[in-house]
Design an enzyme around this catalytic site. Structure first.
Site, mmCIF file in Angstrom:
data_model
loop_
_atom_site.group_PDB
_atom_site.id
_atom_site.type_symbol
_atom_site.label_atom_id
_atom_site.label_comp_id
_atom_site.label_asym_id
_atom_site.label_seq_id
_atom_site.Cartn_x
_atom_site.Cartn_y
_atom_site.Cartn_z
ATOM 1 N N HIS A 156 1.019 -1.129 -0.438
ATOM 2 C CA HIS A 156 -0.087 0.586 0.512
ATOM 3 C C HIS A 156 0.790 1.078 0.111
ATOM 4 O O HIS A 156 1.939 1.743 0.611
ATOM 5 C CB HIS A 156 -1.036 0.402 1.165
ATOM 6 C CG HIS A 156 -2.076 0.943 0.712
ATOM 7 N ND1 HIS A 156 -3.397 1.077 0.331
ATOM 8 C CD2 HIS A 156 -1.615 2.578 1.561
ATOM 9 C CE1 HIS A 156 -3.939 2.138 0.793
ATOM 10 N NE2 HIS A 156 -2.668 3.070 1.281
ATOM 11 N N CYS A 157 0.926 2.156 -1.332
ATOM 12 C CA CYS A 157 1.153 3.675 -1.403
ATOM 13 C C CYS A 157 1.138 4.764 -0.907
ATOM 14 O O CYS A 157 0.137 4.520 -1.693
ATOM 15 C CB CYS A 157 2.518 3.099 -2.256
ATOM 16 S SG CYS A 157 2.879 4.630 -2.915
#
Length: 310
Positions: A156-157
């Site tokens: 998850h960025c």
């Protein structure tokens, strides 16, 4: 007692929105320093400097357009979720075991018998998410920030306010690629001005312009170096046909059943049509012919004794 980072999922979502604003702010300051303050006025000065300014601005705008296209494609594209009531097909259930699923399927649902949900214990092809309370395909992982399972989840960025998964991983890689090229171009183009600033050379411009140029140079140099390392890491992951999560989970096991060779591994992410390799999109033929791009099916090595090596 160990900290549970997933308690801060709400904060991470809020941070993601701020990071998007930060990205656009850096782009804006960079555009001002390079185009408006430095090379825009030089473009009409004539001679060799005018030609250099034209080439720099042409390359700058092309890379910026590709960067923003890749960035928003990553932000706006659903990384891939598991449809409600999805179940493994008969072929998947009878196939070889996913090396990362053995510890996930045991005790999947509290209060229900394992045999009724997962079948025989020897069959490890069926993977179940205890949080979503449904089966999940191979290479799928649950994201606590998004609150759902993501197909071929990489991470998850916060920079893109989204998960990076099967359907937007290529766009994320292109975002890294064009960010590295753009920040490198900006760093090199502003380097003479930066050197002159510290060597008592002739530096023209208002104090505000010089401050913006200084900030732009420092930010772009920092991003170029950091993104270069991140890009090299992801290139290695693509070549090995693995993700960040999978690389961590299989770090003690050199064998990997999804490693089909560098060329096929690369095509599973970027597609087979070469004209689309550097564009954040896929050709219609690739979308029709390559089931792997949908995120549910991944061919494994047929020779179980010769898995790809990390």
């Amino acid at each position: 007692m160990a900290w549970n980072v997933f308690k801060f999922c709400t904060a991470l979502r809020a941070l993601g929105s701020l990071m998007m604003v930060l990205v656009l702010a850096i782009v804006g300051v960079t555009y001002y320093a390079v185009v408006i303050a430095k090379y825009g006025p030089t473009l009409f000065s004539g001679g060799r400097d005018s030609l250099i300014a034209f080439l720099v601005l042409l390359l700058f705008h092309y890379l910026l357009a590709m960067l923003l296209w890749s960035y928003f494609a990553t932000v706006l594209t659903d990384p891939g979720g598991v449809p409600p009531n999805w179940r493994p097909s008969v072929d998947e259930e009878s196939g070889s075991a996913d090396p990362l699923m053995a510890s996930e399927y045991i005790g999947a649902i509290v209060g229900l018998k394992q045999s009724a949900i997962l079948g025989e214990p020897a069959n490890q092809q069926r993977r179940f998410c205890r949080k979503c309370k449904q089966f999940k395909p191979p290479r799928c992982h649950h994201c606590s920030v998004c609150g759902r399972c993501i197909l071929k989840m990489d991470h998850h960025c916060v920079w893109v306010v989204n998960c990076v998964g099967a359907l937007n991983y290529k766009y994320f890689l292109l975002f890294l690629f064009y960010t590295f090229l753009e920040t490198t171009l900006v760093t090199l183009s502003l380097l003479p001005l930066f050197i002159a600033f510290f060597t008592d050379g002739e530096v023209s411009g208002t104090p505000g312009t010089l401050i913006a140029t200084f900030i732009t140079f420092v930010f772009n140099l920092t991003f170029a170096l950091s993104v270069m390392g991140f890009l090299i890491m992801h290139i290695a992951l693509v070549i090995a046909n693995t993700t960040t999560i999978e690389a961590y989970e299989k770090r003690t096991n050199a064998k990997w059943c999804y490693d089909l060779g560098r060329r096929k591994n690369f095509e599973q992410v970027f597609g087979m049509d070469k004209s689309y390799w550097f564009v954040p999109a896929y050709s219609k033929d690739d979308m029709k012919m390559m089931a792997v791009l949908q995120g549910f099916e991944y061919p494994a090595s047929l020779n179980l004794g010769e898995f790809g090596q990390r």
